[in-house]
Design an enzyme around this catalytic site. Structure first.
Site, PDB file in Angstrom:
ATOM      1  N   HIS A  93      26.035 -50.095 -53.292  1.00  0.00           N
ATOM      2  CA  HIS A  93      25.795 -49.927 -51.855  1.00  0.00           C
ATOM      3  C   HIS A  93      26.688 -48.817 -51.290  1.00  0.00           C
ATOM      4  O   HIS A  93      26.215 -47.941 -50.566  1.00  0.00           O
ATOM      5  CB  HIS A  93      26.067 -51.252 -51.134  1.00  0.00           C
ATOM      6  N   GLU A  94      27.970 -48.862 -51.637  1.00  0.00           N
ATOM      7  CA  GLU A  94      28.905 -47.860 -51.114  1.00  0.00           C
ATOM      8  C   GLU A  94      28.619 -46.471 -51.691  1.00  0.00           C
ATOM      9  O   GLU A  94      28.701 -45.459 -50.979  1.00  0.00           O
ATOM     10  CB  GLU A  94      30.351 -48.273 -51.406  1.00  0.00           C
TER      11      GLU A  94
ATOM     12  N   GLU B 265      21.840 -48.645 -43.352  1.00  0.00           N
ATOM     13  CA  GLU B 265      22.442 -49.760 -44.083  1.00  0.00           C
ATOM     14  C   GLU B 265      21.428 -50.407 -45.018  1.00  0.00           C
ATOM     15  O   GLU B 265      21.749 -50.765 -46.151  1.00  0.00           O
ATOM     16  CB  GLU B 265      23.010 -50.796 -43.107  1.00  0.00           C
TER      17      GLU B 265
ATOM     18  N   HIS C 207      25.939 -44.764 -49.784  1.00  0.00           N
ATOM     19  CA  HIS C 207      26.350 -44.029 -48.580  1.00  0.00           C
ATOM     20  C   HIS C 207      26.762 -42.597 -48.931  1.00  0.00           C
ATOM     21  O   HIS C 207      26.462 -41.650 -48.192  1.00  0.00           O
ATOM     22  CB  HIS C 207      27.505 -44.748 -47.890  1.00  0.00           C
TER      23      HIS C 207
END
Length: 386
Positions: A190-191, A272, A194
């Site tokens: 997930h990070e 997100e 980004h």
């Protein structure tokens, strides 16, 4: 040339009376807060409306373009009015000065923030975590993995950095202890998402748009009040109506900034979801769900940790953001949230329960991320498997 009559000086003194100025400043602050609160209330509905009609990528593209086009329209409107009343040269200088000032202020924060984060959270590079980050980055096709940092804070993870400081992925020690390796890979994915999606830079740019229009609007409102308060010579007999028009256009610009802010907040929430897809791909949708559910359980049962996250100025970066207005007085997950390892059967039951949970509008407004129940339901729609 503008010539002030004797009465004009009295009007100017009235306008710059300290009590009047304080009242105006308070009015600006209240107005800004009302607009932001309303924007936060409407933004989730805008995101949901687009996402229900289009794919995630199409929704992000459409909302992003709408925000940019609305911003251009707002700035153009302000420029048109100013050119008609104060001339093209002054208008260009004023708008350029304001834009440069806002950009420099935000860039200053953007450049310094990684160093401040490392200092604030005691971030330290960790070789074991780096190996996990490298492994996930390889699966995602990220050739230059960010630096892996362990931070001292309640369970959470976030991505940060820039071209000068380098890129980072931070994970708290407590989160590492809470998750198994597959769930940790999902969070790291997930990070890394980004970083892959350049969210730090994109959201920096998107965040500038409503700020520029808002301050242009406020400047027009003030200019209109001053312009209307002065009785001028016959060279400008219509000065009163001119000042009124300037103030009205300023109010319209503030309204446009409010619309753009709604679009930017909706865009941010969709980013997100976009990062969640990367986390799911890095491990699996189920592991991404389990990680989110464990975070939710922890913060629902830990008031102190929830307060730490909810009051942090960096909470927009966290994988988990404050979503509950008040701790559930009938909290029924039991004391196992304190356990670093929760068995899969128990957490899967919690996931099903959370997916059926409705999130009220106020709770959603208090969150900088989509609420966990909505993120869990979104991950159900992903068709790929680990």
């Amino acid at each position: 040339m503008i010539i002030l009559l004797p009465g004009d000086y009295q009007m100017l003194l009235w306008f710059y009376d300290p009590f009047t100025m304080i009242a105006l400043i308070i009015a600006y602050i209240i107005g800004f807060l009302v607009l932001m609160i309303t924007a936060g209330y409407i933004a989730p509905r805008v995101a949901r409306s687009f996402a229900s009609r289009f794919s995630l990528s199409s929704s992000m593209l459409l909302i992003g373009l709408l925000a940019i086009v609305s911003s251009i329209a707002g700035i153009s409107l302000v420029a048109y009015v100013l050119i008609n009343y104060i001339g093209a040269e002054f208008t260009l200088g004023f708008i350029v000065w304001l834009v440069v000032f806002i950009v420099i202020a935000n860039m200053f924060t953007y450049i310094l923030s990684p160093y401040m984060i490392n200092l604030l959270y005691g971030a330290r590079h960790d070789e074991w975590l780096q190996k996990v980050v490298d492994e996930v980055a390889l699966r995602l096709g990220l050739s230059n993995p960010p630096k892996a940092m362990i931070v001292n804070m309640p369970p959470n993870a976030f991505a940060y950095g820039n071209a000068l400081s380098g890129r980072y992925v931070a994970v708290s020690r407590e989160l590492i202890e809470m998750l198994n390796e597959d769930e940790l890979r999902a969070v790291i994915g997930h990070e890394l998402g980004h970083h892959l999606h350049r969210d730090n830079s994109i959201m920096l740019f998107m965040g500038l748009l409503p700020s520029i229009i808002y301050y242009l609007g406020v400047s027009l409102i003030r200019a209109g009040i001053i312009y209307s308060s002065m009785r001028l010579t016959s060279e400008r007999k219509n000065s009163g109506s001119g000042g009124f028009i300037i103030a009205i256009i300023g109010i319209l610009a503030v309204v446009i900034s409010f619309i753009v802010q709604i679009l930017v907040l909706a865009f941010s929430r969709l980013r997100e979801y976009y990062a969640d897809t990367t986390g799911a791909y890095a491990s699996s949708p189920l592991n991404m769900q389990r990680a989110l559910a464990k975070l939710h359980i922890y913060y629902e049962g830990s008031g102190r940790a929830r307060k730490t996250v909810s009051t942090s100025k960096l909470r927009t970066m966290f994988i988990y953001a404050f979503t509950e207005a008040v701790a559930n007085p009938l909290y029924h997950y039991g004391p196992f949230y304190r356990s670093p390892k929760i068995d899969d059967a128990s957490i899967d039951e919690v996931i099903q329960e959370l997916k059926n949970k409705e999130v009220n509008s106020m709770q959603e407004f208090l969150s900088t991320h989509p609420p966990i129940p909505k993120r869990l339901r979104f991950l159900d729609e992903l068709v790929f498997k680990a």
